[in-house]
Write a protein that holds these residues in place. Sequence first.
Motif, mmCIF file in Angstrom:
data_model
loop_
_atom_site.group_PDB
_atom_site.id
_atom_site.type_symbol
_atom_site.label_atom_id
_atom_site.label_comp_id
_atom_site.label_asym_id
_atom_site.label_seq_id
_atom_site.Cartn_x
_atom_site.Cartn_y
_atom_site.Cartn_z
ATOM 1 N N ASP A 30 0.843 -1.191 0.000
ATOM 2 C CA ASP A 30 0.000 0.000 0.000
ATOM 3 C C ASP A 30 0.886 1.251 0.000
ATOM 4 N N THR A 31 1.330 1.647 -1.179
ATOM 5 C CA THR A 31 2.188 2.829 -1.297
ATOM 6 C C THR A 31 1.852 3.552 -2.586
ATOM 7 N N SER A 32 2.518 4.663 -2.832
ATOM 8 C CA SER A 32 2.291 5.381 -4.091
ATOM 9 C C SER A 32 3.602 5.981 -4.571
ATOM 10 N N SER A 34 4.002 8.874 -5.685
ATOM 11 C CA SER A 34 4.182 10.240 -5.179
ATOM 12 C C SER A 34 4.698 10.230 -3.739
ATOM 13 N N TRP A 35 4.202 9.307 -2.879
ATOM 14 C CA TRP A 35 4.717 9.240 -1.492
ATOM 15 C C TRP A 35 6.215 8.930 -1.526
ATOM 16 N N ILE A 36 6.575 7.933 -2.302
ATOM 17 C CA ILE A 36 7.985 7.518 -2.304
ATOM 18 C C ILE A 36 8.868 8.661 -2.813
ATOM 19 N N GLU A 38 8.232 11.929 -2.940
ATOM 20 C CA GLU A 38 8.245 13.098 -2.048
ATOM 21 C C GLU A 38 9.059 12.856 -0.786
ATOM 22 N N ARG A 39 8.919 11.674 -0.183
ATOM 23 C CA ARG A 39 9.589 11.422 1.101
ATOM 24 C C ARG A 39 11.032 10.962 0.971
ATOM 25 N N THR A 40 11.368 10.390 -0.193
ATOM 26 C CA THR A 40 12.711 9.792 -0.303
ATOM 27 C C THR A 40 13.501 10.256 -1.525
ATOM 28 N N VAL A 114 27.503 -1.628 7.656
ATOM 29 C CA VAL A 114 26.257 -1.373 6.934
ATOM 30 C C VAL A 114 26.481 -0.252 5.903
ATOM 31 N N CYS A 115 25.614 0.751 5.889
ATOM 32 C CA CYS A 115 25.697 1.778 4.834
ATOM 33 C C CYS A 115 26.980 2.610 4.930
ATOM 34 N N SER A 116 27.673 2.553 6.061
ATOM 35 C CA SER A 116 28.929 3.295 6.187
ATOM 36 C C SER A 116 30.134 2.438 5.822
ATOM 37 N N ASP A 153 6.590 -5.004 4.004
ATOM 38 C CA ASP A 153 6.702 -3.839 4.888
ATOM 39 C C ASP A 153 6.959 -2.583 4.044
ATOM 40 N N ARG A 154 5.902 -1.834 3.822
ATOM 41 C CA ARG A 154 6.023 -0.664 2.931
ATOM 42 C C ARG A 154 6.975 0.394 3.475
ATOM 43 N N SER A 155 7.147 0.391 4.809
ATOM 44 C CA SER A 155 7.990 1.451 5.381
ATOM 45 C C SER A 155 9.479 1.218 5.097
ATOM 46 N N LYS A 223 13.004 2.314 12.485
ATOM 47 C CA LYS A 223 12.155 3.412 12.964
ATOM 48 C C LYS A 223 12.592 4.639 12.160
ATOM 49 N N GLY A 224 12.014 4.743 10.968
ATOM 50 C CA GLY A 224 12.494 5.667 9.940
ATOM 51 C C GLY A 224 12.668 7.101 10.387
ATOM 52 N N ASN A 225 11.614 7.664 11.001
ATOM 53 C CA ASN A 225 11.737 9.096 11.302
ATOM 54 C C ASN A 225 12.755 9.376 12.406
ATOM 55 N N GLU A 226 12.943 8.408 13.340
ATOM 56 C CA GLU A 226 13.977 8.608 14.369
ATOM 57 C C GLU A 226 15.374 8.512 13.743
ATOM 58 N N PRO A 258 27.537 11.730 -1.117
ATOM 59 C CA PRO A 258 26.962 11.197 0.113
ATOM 60 C C PRO A 258 26.426 9.781 -0.059
ATOM 61 N N HIS A 259 26.274 9.089 1.062
ATOM 62 C CA HIS A 259 25.494 7.847 1.033
ATOM 63 C C HIS A 259 24.082 8.213 0.589
ATOM 64 N N GLN A 260 23.506 7.348 -0.246
ATOM 65 C CA GLN A 260 22.228 7.669 -0.883
ATOM 66 C C GLN A 260 21.078 6.948 -0.170
ATOM 67 N N ALA A 261 20.600 7.551 0.927
ATOM 68 C CA ALA A 261 19.473 6.939 1.634
ATOM 69 C C ALA A 261 18.178 7.690 1.351
ATOM 70 N N ASN A 262 18.284 9.011 1.289
ATOM 71 C CA ASN A 262 17.068 9.833 1.169
ATOM 72 C C ASN A 262 17.504 11.203 0.662
ATOM 73 N N ILE A 263 16.861 11.686 -0.376
ATOM 74 C CA ILE A 263 17.274 12.967 -0.967
ATOM 75 C C ILE A 263 17.170 14.105 0.050
ATOM 76 N N ARG A 264 16.232 13.979 0.998
ATOM 77 C CA ARG A 264 16.071 15.060 1.978
ATOM 78 C C ARG A 264 17.250 15.111 2.959
ATOM 79 N N ILE A 265 17.799 13.934 3.285
ATOM 80 C CA ILE A 265 18.988 13.909 4.157
ATOM 81 C C ILE A 265 20.168 14.514 3.391
ATOM 82 N N GLY A 288 17.972 3.887 -5.411
ATOM 83 C CA GLY A 288 17.509 3.667 -4.047
ATOM 84 C C GLY A 288 18.718 3.607 -3.122
ATOM 85 N N ASN A 289 18.506 3.022 -1.949
ATOM 86 C CA ASN A 289 19.592 2.900 -0.966
ATOM 87 C C ASN A 289 20.276 1.549 -1.174
ATOM 88 N N THR A 290 21.494 1.589 -1.695
ATOM 89 C CA THR A 290 22.252 0.349 -1.932
ATOM 90 C C THR A 290 23.297 0.135 -0.831
HETATM 91 O O1 UT7 Z 1 20.838 4.049 5.058
HETATM 92 C C1 UT7 Z 1 20.805 4.053 6.466
HETATM 93 C C2 UT7 Z 1 20.137 5.225 6.983
HETATM 94 N N1 UT7 Z 1 18.736 5.210 6.646
HETATM 95 C C3 UT7 Z 1 18.104 6.340 6.581
HETATM 96 O O2 UT7 Z 1 18.759 7.346 6.742
HETATM 97 C C4 UT7 Z 1 16.617 6.381 6.410
HETATM 98 C C5 UT7 Z 1 16.077 7.487 7.283
HETATM 99 N N2 UT7 Z 1 14.628 7.655 7.269
HETATM 100 C C6 UT7 Z 1 13.967 8.086 6.182
HETATM 101 O O3 UT7 Z 1 14.532 8.249 5.115
HETATM 102 C C7 UT7 Z 1 12.512 8.427 6.346
HETATM 103 O O4 UT7 Z 1 12.181 8.444 7.718
HETATM 104 C C8 UT7 Z 1 11.552 7.447 5.609
HETATM 105 C C9 UT7 Z 1 11.619 7.689 4.126
HETATM 106 C C10 UT7 Z 1 11.917 6.030 5.954
HETATM 107 C C11 UT7 Z 1 10.102 7.721 6.052
HETATM 108 O O5 UT7 Z 1 9.745 9.074 5.834
HETATM 109 P P1 UT7 Z 1 9.047 9.926 6.996
HETATM 110 O O6 UT7 Z 1 8.728 11.228 6.399
HETATM 111 O O7 UT7 Z 1 9.947 9.886 8.188
HETATM 112 O O8 UT7 Z 1 7.716 9.116 7.216
HETATM 113 P P2 UT7 Z 1 7.176 8.411 8.554
HETATM 114 O O9 UT7 Z 1 7.960 7.185 8.838
HETATM 115 O O10 UT7 Z 1 7.043 9.429 9.648
HETATM 116 O O11 UT7 Z 1 5.737 7.992 8.070
HETATM 117 C C12 UT7 Z 1 4.747 8.982 7.698
HETATM 118 C C13 UT7 Z 1 3.523 8.256 7.221
HETATM 119 C C14 UT7 Z 1 3.018 7.185 8.166
HETATM 120 O O12 UT7 Z 1 1.621 7.209 8.150
HETATM 121 P P3 UT7 Z 1 0.778 7.944 9.324
HETATM 122 O O13 UT7 Z 1 1.198 7.245 10.591
HETATM 123 O O14 UT7 Z 1 1.230 9.378 9.273
HETATM 124 O O15 UT7 Z 1 -0.619 7.725 8.911
HETATM 125 C C15 UT7 Z 1 3.503 5.902 7.524
HETATM 126 O O16 UT7 Z 1 2.693 4.801 7.850
HETATM 127 O O17 UT7 Z 1 3.785 7.592 5.973
HETATM 128 C C16 UT7 Z 1 3.369 6.225 6.064
HETATM 129 N N3 UT7 Z 1 4.223 5.413 5.205
HETATM 130 C C17 UT7 Z 1 3.971 5.213 3.893
HETATM 131 N N4 UT7 Z 1 2.974 5.620 3.108
HETATM 132 C C18 UT7 Z 1 3.032 5.255 1.822
HETATM 133 C C19 UT7 Z 1 5.383 4.794 5.530
HETATM 134 N N5 UT7 Z 1 5.883 4.177 4.440
HETATM 135 C C20 UT7 Z 1 5.027 4.424 3.424
HETATM 136 C C21 UT7 Z 1 5.016 4.067 2.072
HETATM 137 N N6 UT7 Z 1 4.001 4.509 1.300
HETATM 138 N N7 UT7 Z 1 5.988 3.317 1.506
#
Ligand code: UT7
Length: 334
Positions: A30-32, A34-36, A38-40, A114-116, A153-155, A223-226, A258-265, A288-290
Amino acid sequence: MNEQHVHLTGIGSYLPERVLSNAELETMVDTSDSWIQERTGIRERHIVAADQMTSDMAVEAARIALNDAGIGIDDIDALIVSTTTPDMVFPATATVVQAKLGGKDFPAWDIQAVCSGFVYGLAMADGMMRAGMFRRVLLIGAEAMSRIVNWQDRSTCVLFGDGAGAVVLEAKEKEGGVLGSVLHADGAYRDLLKAHHPHPGASPDRVVDFSLDAAGVAAVEMKGNEVFRVAVTKLGQVVGEILEHCQVDKGAVDWLVPHQANIRIIQATAKKLGMSMERVSTTVREHGNTSSASIPLALDELYRTGKLAAGQLILLEAFAGGFAWGANLLRWSK
Ligand code: UT7
Protein backbone atom coordinates in the motif's frame (compact mmCIF):
# COMPACT_ATOMS: atom_id res chain seq x y z
CA MET A 1 59.93 4.60 3.47
CA ASN A 2 58.85 8.07 2.40
CA GLU A 3 55.38 9.25 3.33
CA GLN A 4 52.71 7.45 1.31
CA HIS A 5 49.45 8.88 -0.07
CA VAL A 6 46.57 6.66 -1.11
CA HIS A 7 45.18 7.44 -4.56
CA LEU A 8 42.09 6.12 -6.31
CA THR A 9 43.49 4.87 -9.60
CA GLY A 10 40.55 2.80 -10.82
CA ILE A 11 36.80 2.83 -10.34
CA GLY A 12 33.94 0.68 -11.54
CA SER A 13 30.36 -0.15 -10.70
CA TYR A 14 27.64 -2.60 -11.53
CA LEU A 15 23.86 -2.54 -11.32
CA PRO A 16 21.72 -5.63 -11.91
CA GLU A 17 19.55 -5.55 -15.02
CA ARG A 18 16.18 -5.78 -13.37
CA VAL A 19 14.65 -2.41 -12.51
CA LEU A 20 11.86 -2.26 -9.94
CA SER A 21 9.83 0.94 -10.36
CA ASN A 22 7.67 2.72 -7.82
CA ALA A 23 4.71 1.84 -10.05
CA GLU A 24 5.47 -1.86 -9.64
CA LEU A 25 5.80 -1.41 -5.87
CA GLU A 26 2.31 0.10 -5.87
CA THR A 27 1.06 -3.34 -6.92
CA MET A 28 2.96 -5.04 -4.08
CA VAL A 29 2.27 -2.88 -1.01
CA ASP A 30 0.00 0.00 0.00
CA THR A 31 2.19 2.83 -1.30
CA SER A 32 2.29 5.38 -4.09
CA ASP A 33 4.86 6.73 -6.48
CA SER A 34 4.18 10.24 -5.18
CA TRP A 35 4.72 9.24 -1.49
CA ILE A 36 7.99 7.52 -2.30
CA GLN A 37 9.29 10.35 -4.47
CA GLU A 38 8.25 13.10 -2.05
CA ARG A 39 9.59 11.42 1.10
CA THR A 40 12.71 9.79 -0.30
CA GLY A 41 13.48 11.02 -3.84
CA ILE A 42 13.53 7.42 -5.08
CA ARG A 43 11.90 6.54 -8.41
CA GLU A 44 13.34 3.10 -9.10
CA ARG A 45 15.94 0.62 -7.89
CA HIS A 46 17.81 -2.36 -9.35
CA ILE A 47 17.17 -5.89 -8.09
CA VAL A 48 19.66 -8.73 -8.22
CA ALA A 49 18.68 -11.76 -10.35
CA ALA A 50 17.67 -14.98 -8.61
CA ASP A 51 20.88 -16.71 -9.71
CA GLN A 52 23.19 -13.79 -8.79
CA MET A 53 24.99 -13.38 -5.49
CA THR A 54 26.59 -10.35 -3.88
CA SER A 55 29.99 -11.69 -5.01
CA ASP A 56 28.83 -11.71 -8.66
CA MET A 57 27.98 -8.02 -8.54
CA ALA A 58 31.26 -7.31 -6.73
CA VAL A 59 33.20 -9.16 -9.44
CA GLU A 60 31.56 -7.14 -12.23
CA ALA A 61 32.38 -3.83 -10.54
CA ALA A 62 35.92 -5.00 -9.68
CA ARG A 63 36.71 -6.01 -13.28
CA ILE A 64 35.80 -2.53 -14.50
CA ALA A 65 37.83 -0.88 -11.71
CA LEU A 66 40.91 -3.03 -12.42
CA ASN A 67 40.62 -2.31 -16.12
CA ASP A 68 40.24 1.39 -15.39
CA ALA A 69 43.42 1.29 -13.29
CA GLY A 70 45.18 -0.61 -16.07
CA ILE A 71 46.16 -3.49 -13.80
CA GLY A 72 45.20 -7.13 -13.27
CA ILE A 73 44.12 -9.03 -10.18
CA ASP A 74 47.71 -10.31 -9.74
CA ASP A 75 48.82 -6.73 -9.08
CA ILE A 76 46.54 -6.49 -6.02
CA ASP A 77 47.99 -6.89 -2.49
CA ALA A 78 44.71 -7.02 -0.54
CA LEU A 79 40.98 -7.21 -1.23
CA ILE A 80 38.32 -5.79 1.08
CA VAL A 81 34.60 -6.29 0.50
CA SER A 82 32.18 -4.17 2.46
CA THR A 83 28.83 -5.93 2.60
CA THR A 84 25.77 -6.33 4.78
CA THR A 85 24.57 -9.15 2.55
CA PRO A 86 27.46 -11.61 2.25
CA ASP A 87 27.04 -14.70 0.08
CA MET A 88 27.38 -16.87 3.16
CA VAL A 89 28.10 -16.56 6.90
CA PHE A 90 31.58 -17.67 5.91
CA PRO A 91 33.89 -17.74 4.08
CA ALA A 92 34.18 -14.00 3.58
CA THR A 93 32.62 -12.81 0.33
CA ALA A 94 36.00 -11.21 -0.38
CA THR A 95 37.53 -14.67 -0.73
CA VAL A 96 34.75 -15.69 -3.13
CA VAL A 97 35.43 -12.53 -5.16
CA GLN A 98 39.17 -13.23 -5.09
CA ALA A 99 38.62 -16.73 -6.50
CA LYS A 100 36.13 -15.56 -9.15
CA LEU A 101 38.64 -12.93 -10.28
CA GLY A 102 41.41 -15.55 -10.40
CA GLY A 103 43.43 -13.93 -7.61
CA LYS A 104 45.75 -15.86 -5.31
CA ASP A 105 47.90 -15.45 -2.23
CA PHE A 106 46.83 -12.05 -0.97
CA PRO A 107 44.66 -11.30 2.06
CA ALA A 108 40.94 -10.89 1.44
CA TRP A 109 38.32 -10.08 4.07
CA ASP A 110 34.90 -8.55 4.59
CA ILE A 111 33.95 -5.56 6.69
CA GLN A 112 30.52 -4.77 8.05
CA ALA A 113 29.53 -1.21 8.88
CA VAL A 114 26.26 -1.37 6.93
CA CYS A 115 25.70 1.78 4.83
CA SER A 116 28.93 3.30 6.19
CA GLY A 117 30.99 0.31 5.06
CA PHE A 118 32.66 2.07 2.15
CA VAL A 119 33.69 5.06 4.28
CA TYR A 120 34.99 2.70 6.98
CA GLY A 121 36.74 0.53 4.37
CA LEU A 122 38.44 3.50 2.75
CA ALA A 123 39.66 4.73 6.15
CA MET A 124 40.94 1.24 7.01
CA ALA A 125 42.70 0.72 3.68
CA ASP A 126 44.20 4.21 3.83
CA GLY A 127 45.64 3.56 7.30
CA MET A 128 47.09 0.18 6.38
CA MET A 129 48.57 1.46 3.14
CA ARG A 130 50.13 4.53 4.76
CA ALA A 131 51.68 2.16 7.29
CA GLY A 132 53.29 0.30 4.41
CA MET A 133 51.33 -2.96 4.65
CA PHE A 134 49.95 -2.87 1.10
CA ARG A 135 50.69 -0.97 -2.08
CA ARG A 136 47.53 -1.80 -4.03
CA VAL A 137 44.15 -2.56 -2.50
CA LEU A 138 40.87 -3.45 -4.19
CA LEU A 139 38.00 -2.05 -2.10
CA ILE A 140 34.46 -3.07 -3.02
CA GLY A 141 31.04 -2.18 -1.65
CA ALA A 142 28.51 -4.78 -2.80
CA GLU A 143 24.98 -5.35 -1.59
CA ALA A 144 21.96 -7.49 -2.37
CA MET A 145 19.66 -5.55 -0.02
CA SER A 146 16.59 -6.96 -1.78
CA ARG A 147 17.47 -10.29 -0.17
CA ILE A 148 17.05 -8.96 3.38
CA VAL A 149 14.05 -6.71 2.84
CA ASN A 150 10.57 -7.65 3.99
CA TRP A 151 8.59 -7.13 0.79
CA GLN A 152 5.38 -6.73 2.79
CA ASP A 153 6.70 -3.84 4.89
CA ARG A 154 6.02 -0.66 2.93
CA SER A 155 7.99 1.45 5.38
CA THR A 156 11.26 -0.24 4.36
CA CYS A 157 10.85 -2.19 1.13
CA VAL A 158 10.48 0.92 -1.03
CA LEU A 159 13.86 2.24 0.13
CA PHE A 160 16.48 -0.29 -0.88
CA GLY A 161 18.21 -1.50 -4.03
CA ASP A 162 21.10 -3.72 -5.12
CA GLY A 163 24.44 -2.99 -6.77
CA ALA A 164 28.20 -2.82 -6.36
CA GLY A 165 30.98 -0.29 -6.67
CA ALA A 166 34.73 -0.89 -6.58
CA VAL A 167 37.88 1.19 -6.36
CA VAL A 168 41.54 0.40 -6.85
CA LEU A 169 43.68 2.18 -4.28
CA GLU A 170 47.40 2.72 -4.82
CA ALA A 171 49.98 4.06 -2.36
CA LYS A 172 52.28 6.64 -3.92
CA GLU A 173 54.68 9.32 -2.78
CA LYS A 174 52.73 11.86 -4.83
CA GLU A 175 50.51 14.08 -2.68
CA GLY A 176 46.73 13.91 -2.96
CA GLY A 177 44.24 11.06 -2.83
CA VAL A 178 42.74 10.31 0.60
CA LEU A 179 43.40 13.34 2.80
CA GLY A 180 41.76 12.00 5.93
CA SER A 181 38.84 10.16 7.50
CA VAL A 182 36.61 10.52 10.54
CA LEU A 183 34.66 7.54 11.88
CA HIS A 184 32.03 7.19 14.60
CA ALA A 185 29.72 4.56 16.05
CA ASP A 186 27.20 4.57 18.88
CA GLY A 187 25.61 1.22 19.63
CA ALA A 188 23.06 2.83 21.94
CA TYR A 189 21.04 3.39 18.77
CA ARG A 190 21.31 -0.20 17.52
CA ASP A 191 17.59 -1.00 17.80
CA LEU A 192 16.44 1.81 15.51
CA LEU A 193 17.74 0.18 12.35
CA LYS A 194 18.53 -3.51 12.22
CA ALA A 195 18.10 -6.84 10.49
CA HIS A 196 18.06 -10.08 12.42
CA HIS A 197 20.56 -12.65 11.37
CA PRO A 198 19.07 -14.55 8.43
CA HIS A 199 20.93 -17.73 9.22
CA PRO A 200 19.08 -20.21 11.39
CA GLY A 201 22.23 -21.06 13.34
CA ALA A 202 22.33 -17.58 14.80
CA SER A 203 18.62 -17.03 15.24
CA PRO A 204 16.59 -20.24 15.18
CA ASP A 205 13.22 -18.52 15.29
CA ARG A 206 13.91 -16.56 12.13
CA VAL A 207 14.41 -18.51 8.95
CA VAL A 208 14.35 -16.12 6.06
CA ASP A 209 13.08 -16.82 2.58
CA PHE A 210 15.29 -14.61 0.44
CA SER A 211 13.05 -14.33 -2.64
CA LEU A 212 11.41 -11.12 -3.77
CA ASP A 213 7.99 -12.79 -3.56
CA ALA A 214 8.53 -14.06 -0.03
CA ALA A 215 5.77 -13.06 2.32
CA GLY A 216 6.18 -11.76 5.83
CA VAL A 217 9.84 -12.52 6.42
CA ALA A 218 11.57 -10.65 9.19
CA ALA A 219 14.49 -8.68 7.87
CA VAL A 220 15.28 -4.95 7.79
CA GLU A 221 13.43 -3.15 10.57
CA MET A 222 13.66 0.61 10.92
CA LYS A 223 12.16 3.41 12.96
CA GLY A 224 12.49 5.67 9.94
CA ASN A 225 11.74 9.10 11.30
CA GLU A 226 13.98 8.61 14.37
CA VAL A 227 16.83 7.42 12.11
CA PHE A 228 16.20 10.41 9.87
CA ARG A 229 16.52 12.93 12.71
CA VAL A 230 19.76 11.49 14.08
CA ALA A 231 21.20 11.05 10.57
CA VAL A 232 20.71 14.71 9.69
CA THR A 233 22.31 15.85 12.97
CA LYS A 234 25.27 13.46 12.91
CA LEU A 235 26.02 14.02 9.21
CA GLY A 236 25.91 17.77 9.74
CA GLN A 237 28.49 17.33 12.50
CA VAL A 238 30.76 14.86 10.72
CA VAL A 239 31.16 16.97 7.58
CA GLY A 240 32.36 19.79 9.85
CA GLU A 241 34.73 17.43 11.63
CA ILE A 242 36.36 16.05 8.49
CA LEU A 243 36.95 19.57 7.15
CA GLU A 244 38.52 20.61 10.44
CA HIS A 245 40.57 17.41 10.59
CA CYS A 246 41.96 18.10 7.10
CA GLN A 247 42.19 21.88 7.63
CA VAL A 248 39.99 22.59 4.62
CA ASP A 249 37.41 25.36 4.31
CA LYS A 250 33.92 24.20 3.33
CA GLY A 251 33.97 26.57 0.36
CA ALA A 252 36.88 24.58 -1.10
CA VAL A 253 34.90 21.33 -1.48
CA ASP A 254 34.11 20.65 -5.15
CA TRP A 255 31.88 17.58 -4.80
CA LEU A 256 29.80 15.98 -2.11
CA VAL A 257 29.36 12.23 -2.65
CA PRO A 258 26.96 11.20 0.11
CA HIS A 259 25.49 7.85 1.03
CA GLN A 260 22.23 7.67 -0.88
CA ALA A 261 19.47 6.94 1.63
CA ASN A 262 17.07 9.83 1.17
CA ILE A 263 17.27 12.97 -0.97
CA ARG A 264 16.07 15.06 1.98
CA ILE A 265 18.99 13.91 4.16
CA ILE A 266 21.39 14.66 1.28
CA GLN A 267 19.89 18.13 0.81
CA ALA A 268 20.25 18.88 4.53
CA THR A 269 23.96 17.96 4.47
CA ALA A 270 24.56 19.97 1.27
CA LYS A 271 22.89 22.95 2.93
CA LYS A 272 25.10 22.57 6.00
CA LEU A 273 28.12 22.75 3.66
CA GLY A 274 26.64 25.66 1.73
CA MET A 275 26.84 23.60 -1.48
CA SER A 276 24.36 23.79 -4.33
CA MET A 277 22.81 20.48 -5.40
CA GLU A 278 24.68 20.76 -8.73
CA ARG A 279 27.83 19.89 -6.77
CA VAL A 280 26.28 16.82 -5.17
CA SER A 281 26.24 13.35 -6.70
CA THR A 282 22.69 12.04 -6.39
CA THR A 283 21.88 8.56 -7.59
CA VAL A 284 19.18 7.80 -5.02
CA ARG A 285 16.48 8.48 -7.65
CA GLU A 286 17.65 5.61 -9.87
CA HIS A 287 19.38 3.32 -7.35
CA GLY A 288 17.51 3.67 -4.05
CA ASN A 289 19.59 2.90 -0.97
CA THR A 290 22.25 0.35 -1.93
CA SER A 291 23.89 0.46 1.50
CA SER A 292 27.69 0.30 1.26
CA ALA A 293 27.59 0.20 -2.55
CA SER A 294 25.96 3.61 -2.77
CA ILE A 295 29.05 5.83 -2.40
CA PRO A 296 31.26 4.06 -4.98
CA LEU A 297 28.23 3.92 -7.31
CA ALA A 298 27.66 7.66 -6.87
CA LEU A 299 31.38 8.43 -7.27
CA ASP A 300 31.53 6.32 -10.41
CA GLU A 301 28.54 8.20 -11.80
CA LEU A 302 30.48 11.48 -11.47
CA TYR A 303 33.58 9.89 -12.98
CA ARG A 304 31.81 8.24 -15.96
CA THR A 305 29.98 11.45 -16.82
CA GLY A 306 33.30 13.29 -16.96
CA LYS A 307 32.55 15.62 -14.08
CA LEU A 308 35.66 14.96 -12.01
CA ALA A 309 38.89 16.84 -12.63
CA ALA A 310 42.30 16.27 -11.09
CA GLY A 311 42.85 18.42 -8.02
CA GLN A 312 39.18 18.61 -7.04
CA LEU A 313 38.19 18.01 -3.43
CA ILE A 314 35.57 15.34 -2.85
CA LEU A 315 33.80 14.78 0.45
CA LEU A 316 32.30 11.34 1.10
CA GLU A 317 29.91 10.80 4.03
CA ALA A 318 27.63 8.04 5.27
CA PHE A 319 25.24 7.18 8.06
CA ALA A 320 24.23 3.62 8.93
CA GLY A 321 22.61 1.21 11.31
CA GLY A 322 24.53 0.84 14.56
CA PHE A 323 24.59 3.75 14.36
CA ALA A 324 27.88 3.97 12.48
CA TRP A 325 28.80 7.07 10.53
CA GLY A 326 31.78 8.84 9.08
CA ALA A 327 33.39 10.84 6.29
CA ASN A 328 36.46 10.87 4.07
CA LEU A 329 38.01 13.73 2.15
CA LEU A 330 39.80 13.05 -1.16
CA ARG A 331 41.78 15.08 -3.60
CA TRP A 332 40.96 13.54 -6.98
CA SER A 333 44.15 12.63 -8.80
CA LYS A 334 43.12 10.49 -11.78
O1 UT7 B 1 20.84 4.05 5.06
C1 UT7 B 1 20.80 4.05 6.47
C2 UT7 B 1 20.14 5.23 6.98
N1 UT7 B 1 18.74 5.21 6.65
C3 UT7 B 1 18.10 6.34 6.58
O2 UT7 B 1 18.76 7.35 6.74
C4 UT7 B 1 16.62 6.38 6.41
C5 UT7 B 1 16.08 7.49 7.28
N2 UT7 B 1 14.63 7.65 7.27
C6 UT7 B 1 13.97 8.09 6.18
O3 UT7 B 1 14.53 8.25 5.12
C7 UT7 B 1 12.51 8.43 6.35
O4 UT7 B 1 12.18 8.44 7.72
C8 UT7 B 1 11.55 7.45 5.61
C9 UT7 B 1 11.62 7.69 4.13
C10 UT7 B 1 11.92 6.03 5.95
C11 UT7 B 1 10.10 7.72 6.05
O5 UT7 B 1 9.74 9.07 5.83
P1 UT7 B 1 9.05 9.93 7.00
O6 UT7 B 1 8.73 11.23 6.40
O7 UT7 B 1 9.95 9.89 8.19
O8 UT7 B 1 7.72 9.12 7.22
P2 UT7 B 1 7.18 8.41 8.55
O9 UT7 B 1 7.96 7.18 8.84
O10 UT7 B 1 7.04 9.43 9.65
O11 UT7 B 1 5.74 7.99 8.07
C12 UT7 B 1 4.75 8.98 7.70
C13 UT7 B 1 3.52 8.26 7.22
C14 UT7 B 1 3.02 7.18 8.17
O12 UT7 B 1 1.62 7.21 8.15
P3 UT7 B 1 0.78 7.94 9.32
O13 UT7 B 1 1.20 7.24 10.59
O14 UT7 B 1 1.23 9.38 9.27
O15 UT7 B 1 -0.62 7.73 8.91
C15 UT7 B 1 3.50 5.90 7.52
O16 UT7 B 1 2.69 4.80 7.85
O17 UT7 B 1 3.79 7.59 5.97
C16 UT7 B 1 3.37 6.22 6.06
N3 UT7 B 1 4.22 5.41 5.20
C17 UT7 B 1 3.97 5.21 3.89
N4 UT7 B 1 2.97 5.62 3.11
C18 UT7 B 1 3.03 5.25 1.82
C19 UT7 B 1 5.38 4.79 5.53
N5 UT7 B 1 5.88 4.18 4.44
C20 UT7 B 1 5.03 4.42 3.42
C21 UT7 B 1 5.02 4.07 2.07
N6 UT7 B 1 4.00 4.51 1.30
N7 UT7 B 1 5.99 3.32 1.51
